[in-house]
Design a protein around this motif. Structure first.
Motif, PDB file in Angstrom:
ATOM      1  N   ASN A  11      -9.816  16.649  34.242  1.00 38.88           N
ATOM      2  CA  ASN A  11      -9.648  17.376  35.505  1.00 38.88           C
ATOM      3  C   ASN A  11      -9.735  16.464  36.728  1.00 38.88           C
ATOM      4  N   LYS A  12     -10.442  15.353  36.601  1.00 39.94           N
ATOM      5  CA  LYS A  12     -10.568  14.385  37.701  1.00 39.94           C
ATOM      6  C   LYS A  12      -9.449  13.338  37.670  1.00 39.94           C
ATOM      7  N   GLY A  13      -8.546  13.435  36.689  1.00 35.94           N
ATOM      8  CA  GLY A  13      -7.410  12.514  36.623  1.00 35.94           C
ATOM      9  C   GLY A  13      -7.696  11.197  35.914  1.00 35.94           C
ATOM     10  N   PHE A  14      -8.807  11.131  35.174  1.00 32.71           N
ATOM     11  CA  PHE A  14      -9.176   9.886  34.499  1.00 32.71           C
ATOM     12  C   PHE A  14      -8.712   9.807  33.048  1.00 32.71           C
ATOM     13  N   MET A  15      -7.779  10.642  32.669  1.00 28.46           N
ATOM     14  CA  MET A  15      -7.274  10.579  31.295  1.00 28.46           C
ATOM     15  C   MET A  15      -5.776  10.322  31.270  1.00 28.46           C
ATOM     16  N   ARG A  16      -5.260   9.846  32.381  1.00 24.41           N
ATOM     17  CA  ARG A  16      -3.829   9.558  32.467  1.00 24.41           C
ATOM     18  C   ARG A  16      -3.621   8.123  32.939  1.00 24.41           C
ATOM     19  N   GLY A  17      -2.551   7.513  32.465  1.00 26.28           N
ATOM     20  CA  GLY A  17      -2.203   6.163  32.895  1.00 26.28           C
ATOM     21  C   GLY A  17      -3.285   5.153  32.561  1.00 26.28           C
ATOM     22  N   LYS A  18      -3.451   4.194  33.454  1.00 26.62           N
ATOM     23  CA  LYS A  18      -4.437   3.129  33.250  1.00 26.62           C
ATOM     24  C   LYS A  18      -5.871   3.645  33.356  1.00 26.62           C
ATOM     25  N   LYS A  19      -6.052   4.762  34.060  1.00 22.44           N
ATOM     26  CA  LYS A  19      -7.394   5.336  34.204  1.00 22.44           C
ATOM     27  C   LYS A  19      -7.928   5.893  32.882  1.00 22.44           C
ATOM     28  N   LYS A  20      -7.035   6.092  31.913  1.00 18.78           N
ATOM     29  CA  LYS A  20      -7.445   6.621  30.612  1.00 18.78           C
ATOM     30  C   LYS A  20      -8.502   5.715  29.971  1.00 18.78           C
ATOM     31  N   ILE A  21      -8.387   4.411  30.179  1.00 21.42           N
ATOM     32  CA  ILE A  21      -9.353   3.460  29.619  1.00 21.42           C
ATOM     33  C   ILE A  21     -10.759   3.784  30.116  1.00 21.42           C
ATOM     34  N   LEU A  22     -10.889   4.067  31.412  1.00 25.63           N
ATOM     35  CA  LEU A  22     -12.185   4.409  32.001  1.00 25.63           C
ATOM     36  C   LEU A  22     -12.641   5.805  31.576  1.00 25.63           C
ATOM     37  N   GLY A  23     -11.724   6.757  31.564  1.00 25.42           N
ATOM     38  CA  GLY A  23     -12.076   8.121  31.162  1.00 25.42           C
ATOM     39  C   GLY A  23     -12.606   8.181  29.743  1.00 25.42           C
TER      40      GLY A  23
END
Length: 185
Positions: free
Chosen positions: A90-102
């Motif tokens: 929901n915070k957008g951390f599971m898409r693109g490069k942010k997926k690594i952090l999510g």
């Protein structure tokens, strides 16, 4: 009390089935990953944290009763997977490069809970094939909780990354009309 729609209930059932089949596959083939959270991640992304937690807990109970007693003890891990997967999505951390952090956030919390359960309840040895690595690290003098956490985290990160990637692929192919029905009910 608000009723759960048939579509949501079906999605929870599908999530439970995915988790149980994944767990059984990993258990039977002695894979170094668990495959036990694909359905939890799916329910969390599509329905939210509450439904992700329910999906994960129910699948842990089903797996524990049917073929892997250890799954019952590790069912609380699914609470963290369901909650943090939904939060990061929901915070957008599971898409693109942010997926690594999510996936990292989900893995840290769920791995910690799993490591505590494995170390204190089972002495680090469970039905997972990673128990061999825990035994080697423990014999090398590494603290049991730390050795379990290291192995658990590495295994969980790869497992959760795979689950998130598969779920995102599936979600991208779900028609918008169905996604809208899930959100509106």
């Amino acid at each position: 009390m608000k009723k759960i729609s048939t579509l949501k209930l079906s999605l929870i059932g599908l999530g439970i089935a995915l988790n149980v089949v994944g767990t059984f596959t990993a258990f039977s083939l002695k894979l170094p990953i668990l495959l036990d959270s694909i359905g939890t991640v799916m329910a969390s992304f599509l329905l939210g944290p509450y439904y992700g937690v329910i999906t994960g807990l129910c699948s842990g109970i089903v797996s524990g009763i049917t073929f892997d007693i250890y799954s019952l003890y590790f069912a609380p891990v699914q609470i963290f997977v369901g909650f943090f997967s939904a939060l990061m999505y929901n915070k957008g951390f599971m898409r693109g490069k942010k997926k690594i952090l999510g996936v990292l956030v989900v893995s840290i919390f769920s791995s910690f809970v799993g490591a505590v359960i494995a170390a204190f309840v089972f002495g680090g040895i469970t039905s997972s094939s990673s128990s061999y690595i825990v035994a080697v690290l423990s014999n090398m003098g590494v603290n049991k909780v730390l050795s379990v956490f290291i192995v658990q985290f590495l295994m969980d990160y790869f497992d959760r990354f795979l689950a998130v990637s598969l779920v995102l692929l599936v979600i991208s192919n779900i028609p918008e009309k169905i996604k809208y029905k899930l959100v509106s009910n």
